[in-house]
Design a protein around this motif. Structure first.
Motif, PDB file in Angstrom:
ATOM      1  N   ILE A  41       0.833  -1.200   0.000  1.00  0.00           N
ATOM      2  CA  ILE A  41       0.000   0.000   0.000  1.00  0.00           C
ATOM      3  C   ILE A  41       0.866   1.248   0.000  1.00  0.00           C
ATOM      4  N   GLY A  42       0.449   2.230  -0.778  1.00  0.00           N
ATOM      5  CA  GLY A  42       1.024   3.561  -0.733  1.00  0.00           C
ATOM      6  C   GLY A  42      -0.093   4.538  -0.401  1.00  0.00           C
ATOM      7  N   LEU A  43       0.121   5.390   0.579  1.00  0.00           N
ATOM      8  CA  LEU A  43      -0.961   6.246   1.067  1.00  0.00           C
ATOM      9  C   LEU A  43      -0.420   7.601   1.477  1.00  0.00           C
ATOM     10  N   MET A  44      -1.132   8.651   1.080  1.00  0.00           N
ATOM     11  CA  MET A  44      -0.777   9.994   1.539  1.00  0.00           C
ATOM     12  C   MET A  44      -2.034  10.826   1.690  1.00  0.00           C
ATOM     13  N   VAL A  45      -2.088  11.623   2.754  1.00  0.00           N
ATOM     14  CA  VAL A  45      -3.187  12.547   3.012  1.00  0.00           C
ATOM     15  C   VAL A  45      -2.582  13.928   3.252  1.00  0.00           C
ATOM     16  N   TRP A  46      -3.132  14.934   2.589  1.00  0.00           N
ATOM     17  CA  TRP A  46      -2.629  16.300   2.717  1.00  0.00           C
ATOM     18  C   TRP A  46      -3.743  17.212   3.220  1.00  0.00           C
ATOM     19  N   TYR A  55      -0.817  12.667   6.788  1.00  0.00           N
ATOM     20  CA  TYR A  55      -0.455  11.263   7.020  1.00  0.00           C
ATOM     21  C   TYR A  55       0.218  10.724   5.763  1.00  0.00           C
ATOM     22  N   SER A  56       1.169   9.830   5.970  1.00  0.00           N
ATOM     23  CA  SER A  56       1.789   9.167   4.825  1.00  0.00           C
ATOM     24  C   SER A  56       2.322   7.797   5.239  1.00  0.00           C
ATOM     25  N   HIS A  57       2.270   6.887   4.288  1.00  0.00           N
ATOM     26  CA  HIS A  57       2.793   5.536   4.507  1.00  0.00           C
ATOM     27  C   HIS A  57       3.224   4.994   3.151  1.00  0.00           C
ATOM     28  N   HIS A  58       4.510   4.776   2.993  1.00  0.00           N
ATOM     29  CA  HIS A  58       5.070   4.295   1.730  1.00  0.00           C
ATOM     30  C   HIS A  58       4.569   5.140   0.558  1.00  0.00           C
ATOM     31  N   GLU A  59       4.473   6.447   0.807  1.00  0.00           N
ATOM     32  CA  GLU A  59       3.863   7.339  -0.183  1.00  0.00           C
ATOM     33  C   GLU A  59       4.702   7.520  -1.442  1.00  0.00           C
ATOM     34  N   ARG A  60       5.980   7.163  -1.389  1.00  0.00           N
ATOM     35  CA  ARG A  60       6.838   7.352  -2.560  1.00  0.00           C
ATOM     36  C   ARG A  60       7.100   6.065  -3.338  1.00  0.00           C
ATOM     37  N   GLN A  61       6.510   4.985  -2.881  1.00  0.00           N
ATOM     38  CA  GLN A  61       6.682   3.732  -3.620  1.00  0.00           C
ATOM     39  C   GLN A  61       6.004   3.828  -4.982  1.00  0.00           C
TER      40      GLN A  61
END
Length: 385
Positions: A41-46, A55-61
């Protein structure tokens, strides 16, 4: 003065507490969902209101975005072409009209308008009749020089139901010239011996009419229903804006990379193949999609046209049956994406504190799309709870 400082500090502290609470809830889902034992999973919230990451998690994968690639296609088109742009199919003639006969050719110039339909075709015929013509003594020339001759996108699977990429088509049919010929005959124009050929618009022509559709009309179907043909048509309109004829996918990629750069991204870190997201060669990240949505938010000439085209949770488009009965219903507005093994979502929502958010999530390596959707939906509900 002291009161202002205290209020500012309370806002910062309270906002930080809320952000920490959201982060903990999202972390809990990401850490415990069994799907992520085998999927990625890749996740980002702005937070757009505060203009900072929430929030971010593996956002650059790098992952295949599926149809969330249409977010880039839409943002780039609105950035480059503007909200007043129209898709056009134009009709000309070369020759002379005398004694109710057109002695010469009808030339139709394709603009890759995916919305051209039977009503538009009948309108072309009606305009020919308005010239006082009931007999055509010449050819029908189809000018498809707007784009290159490649009929499919790079990295498309051969066994998918892929749209054919041509500047002239009507309702999924590719024999545009033959369809025009038949429409002329139905409209009372004698076409004995008329042939249909491909060619270019020559000099010395007379304009007859044009049929157009707005960028808003095309983008609405492209985003709400995730129409791949509409997305590819949009992609090639942007490519044509580069000034090259025929326009190529390479031109479209160049224009989209320019927009990515303005959005604060390094375009060389990503791979762009097509406009629709059908290609297995597209590689974007949750961060890239989020930053594009942020870029759109801060430019109202883009955002004001983009937002109305995004599917609304539990209401319409590809989100009509999702988020029903949850805090995300009627709140989340986002573009969906689905390919074999991939589920994604990218868009906007409003948090309970009235802060506007944008987000992107890509789940890759899922055996069943429904499992990926369920995970994404849980994450989005937490943003709206």
């Amino acid at each position: 003065m002291k009161k202002t400082i205290v209020l500012f500090l309370l806002t910062v502290l309270f906002g930080s507490a809320k952000a920490q609470d959201v982060s903990q809830r999202l972390d809990s889902i990401v850490a415990t969902d069994p799907l992520l034992q085998t999927a990625q999973i890749g996740l980002m919230v702005w937070d757009l209101t505060a203009d900072r990451p929430l929030y971010s998690h593996h956002e650059r994968q790098l992952m295949r975005p599926a149809s969330t690639k249409k977010v880039l296609t839409a943002v780039a088109a609105l950035d480059q072409l503007g909200g007043d742009y129209v898709f056009s199919t134009s009709l000309y003639y070369k020759g002379s009209v005398a004694g109710r006969s057109l002695r010469g050719d009808l030339i139709v110039v394709g603009g890759m308008d995916p919305m051209f339909d039977r009503d538009d075709m009948e309108a072309l015929v009606a305009n020919v009749r308005r010239l006082g013509v009931d007999t055509l003594r010449g050819r029908i020339v189809c000018d498809v020089s707007m784009k290159d001759t490649l009929r499919y996108g790079e990295g498309w699977c051969w066994d998918d139901d892929n749209p054919v990429l041509t500047p002239l088509r009507m309702e999924r049919r590719l024999d545009f010239g033959e369809q025009l010929l038949s429409a002329l005959q139905r409209g009372g124009v004698v076409t004995d011996g008329t042939s249909v050929v491909r060619g270019r618009l020559p000099g010395g022509t007379t304009f007859v009419c044009a049929r157009t559709h707005t960028i808003d009309q095309v983008m609405f179907e492209m985003m709400k229903e995730s129409n791949n043909l509409y997305a590819e048509s949009m992609f090639y309109q942007t490519a044509m804006h580069s000034g090259h004829r025929p326009a190529t996918a390479k031109d479209g990629r160049k224009m989209e990379r320019d927009v990515m750069l303005r959005a604060g991204l390094l375009p060389q870190q990503y791979r762009i193949a097509d406009g629709s997201g059908l290609s297995l060669y597209n590689y974007l990240s949750a961060e890239a999609l989020t930053m594009l949505l942020r870029y759109a938010w801060f430019d109202n000439r883009i955002y004001s046209h983009l937002l109305p085209t995004m599917p609304v949770a539990a209401q319409d488009g590809t989100l009509k049956k999702r988020f029903v009965g949850t805090p995300a219903a009627s709140n989340v507005q986002a573009k969906t994406g689905t390919l074999t093994g991939i589920t994604s979502l990218a868009g906007y929502c409003t948090a309970p504190d009235d802060h506007r958010l944008c987000f992107a999530v890509i789940v890759q390596g899922v055996m069943h799309a429904s499992e990926g959707r369920d995970l994404i939906d849980r994450l989005c509900v937490e943003l709206c709870r």
